[in-house]
Design an enzyme around this catalytic site. Structure first.
Site, mmCIF file in Angstrom:
data_model
loop_
_atom_site.group_PDB
_atom_site.id
_atom_site.type_symbol
_atom_site.label_atom_id
_atom_site.label_comp_id
_atom_site.label_asym_id
_atom_site.label_seq_id
_atom_site.Cartn_x
_atom_site.Cartn_y
_atom_site.Cartn_z
ATOM 1 N N ASP A 1 0.868 -1.184 0.000
ATOM 2 C CA ASP A 1 0.000 0.000 0.000
ATOM 3 C C ASP A 1 0.898 1.225 0.000
ATOM 4 O O ASP A 1 2.068 1.125 -0.376
ATOM 5 C CB ASP A 1 -0.973 -0.019 1.186
ATOM 6 C CG ASP A 1 -2.289 0.700 0.884
ATOM 7 O OD1 ASP A 1 -2.235 1.913 0.623
ATOM 8 O OD2 ASP A 1 -3.351 0.055 0.899
ATOM 9 N N HIS B 1 2.080 1.506 -3.174
ATOM 10 C CA HIS B 1 1.269 2.476 -3.910
ATOM 11 C C HIS B 1 1.931 3.841 -4.030
ATOM 12 O O HIS B 1 1.284 4.809 -4.402
ATOM 13 C CB HIS B 1 -0.101 2.629 -3.248
ATOM 14 C CG HIS B 1 -0.935 1.396 -3.306
ATOM 15 N ND1 HIS B 1 -2.192 1.322 -2.738
ATOM 16 C CD2 HIS B 1 -0.707 0.176 -3.865
ATOM 17 C CE1 HIS B 1 -2.698 0.107 -2.935
ATOM 18 N NE2 HIS B 1 -1.813 -0.602 -3.607
#
Length: 378
Positions: free
Chosen positions: A219, A241
């Site tokens: 993430d 991410h």
């Protein structure tokens, strides 16, 4: 031989001394024994009783050494409200029992606190026991790892965290916090089961400095949700991410100001540079700079700004402004199936952007950008 003149001199000196007023002696109270012990005691805790013993004795120790501690299931290694100046040292392997709960596994707070990892020490979350592909969005309830809440003028350095169940560092309500040489290694989660393993989530904090972080996760490497004067440099972000502002919105504090990401690499990640603001909410993002950022093997978006986050089917809204957004020497590659740059702004909410030496290639050019600021290419 004592002469008469010597005797006369001594007599006069004694008379002067006896006639002069004598100042009261400056009396300094002796420190209490318990206060001395608090400042001077080094305490070592280990094994299955180490966590509870450390939590109970934390205010009696100036140095807390946690050596091969096994934290029982469903409990927090509670190092909150430490005495000013306390030094916490992790040694060996810190392990955590399994239970479905929200955590955190570790929590530290106080003023002038130093937290360090000894050579070879690591905190083992053994996250595969919780991983189910749902992260914090469903399935098993998973504990967050490390709360760095309400820390003032403190330092966390040399900490190695392996296989976090879900989000790793939550930084909230802290000011003048420095984090150095942090390693987050969630490579075992790449089988698709680990999710929402954010590296550093920052909220409601000021003067946060993170240098030399090495993050492999699934993430955001960093997510600044609110706060001011945040600085991240010399980092390597892999597998996740990217370096993110937001999501901004949906909280009591929806202001992000003066954030710099500098001299960092983003590799094999879903996104590189990212700003996401919640659809329909209000707030502001300002004075955000990404400088000397290198991207490689980005799968989705090299640079992405979304003002309809959480409802991408809707048109972006103006409630959260993005002002004074600077990109300086942001370069790198996106996979051919990805998109180099994607910008979706509200009709009047993205202003005063300055991009210099931005070169992101390899992916597609988007035809769906909206309300791109002047002099910015999408």
């Amino acid at each position: 031989m004592v002469t008469s003149s010597s005797v006369i001199g001594l007599t006069l000196w004694a008379a002067l001394v006896s006639a002069s007023p004598v100042a009261d002696p400056l009396v300094t109270p002796a420190p209490k024994l318990e206060d001395l012990e608090k400042r001077a005691t080094s305490c070592t805790f280990s094994g299955s009783e180490g966590a509870s013993s450390a939590s109970k004795s934390k205010t009696s120790c100036s140095t807390i050494v946690l050596s091969d501690v096994a934290v029982p299931s469903g409990t927090t290694l509670d190092l909150t409200d430490l005495n000013d100046g306390t030094h916490v040292i992790f040694e060996g392997e810190t392990h955590f029992g399994y239970e479905e709960w929200s955590g955190p596994l570790v929590s530290v707070s106080g003023t002038d606190i130093t937290v360090t990892g000894a050579d070879g020490a690591y905190l083992n979350g053994d996250g595969s026991r919780w991983w189910d592909g749902e992260g914090s969005n469903g399935g098993k309830t998973k504990p967050k790892f490390f709360y760095a809440h309400d820390l003032t003028s403190s330092t966390i350095s040399g900490i190695y965290i392996q296989n976090s169940p879900v989000q790793v560092f939550s930084i909230d309500g802290s000011t003048y916090l420095t984090m150095e040489d942090i390693t987050i290694d969630n490579t075992d989660g790449d089988d698709g089961e680990a999710a929402n393993t954010d590296g550093f989530d920052i909220g409601d904090s000021t003067y946060i400095t993170i240098t030399g972080a090495n993050v492999y996760n699934q993430d955001d490497c960093v997510a600044v949700n609110s706060g001011e004067n945040i600085y991240f440099s010399g980092g390597v972000c892999s597998g996740g991410h990217g370096l993110s502002i937001g999501s901004v919105g949906g909280r009591s504090d929806n202001t992000v100001k003066n954030v710099t990401f500098y001299d960092s690499d983003i590799k094999s990640s879903q996104n590189g540079v990212r700003i996401k603001t919640i659809y329909g909410d209000t707030g502001s993002v300002s004075e955000v700079t990404y400088k000397e950022i290198t991207l490689s093997d980005i799968t989705d978006y090299g640079i992405v700004v979304e003002q309809n986050y959480d409802d991408t089917s809707e048109s972006p809204t103006d409630g959260i402004t993005i002002e004074d957004f600077v990109l300086d020497n942001v370069q790198g590659s996106v996979e051919s199936s990805g998109t180099n740059i994607y910008i979706v702004c509200g009709s009047d909410s993205c202003t005063d952007w300055t991009w210099t030496d931005v070169d992101v290639t390899g992916g597609k050019t988007s035809s769906d950008c909206e309300n791109v600021p002047d002099d910015i290419s999408c």
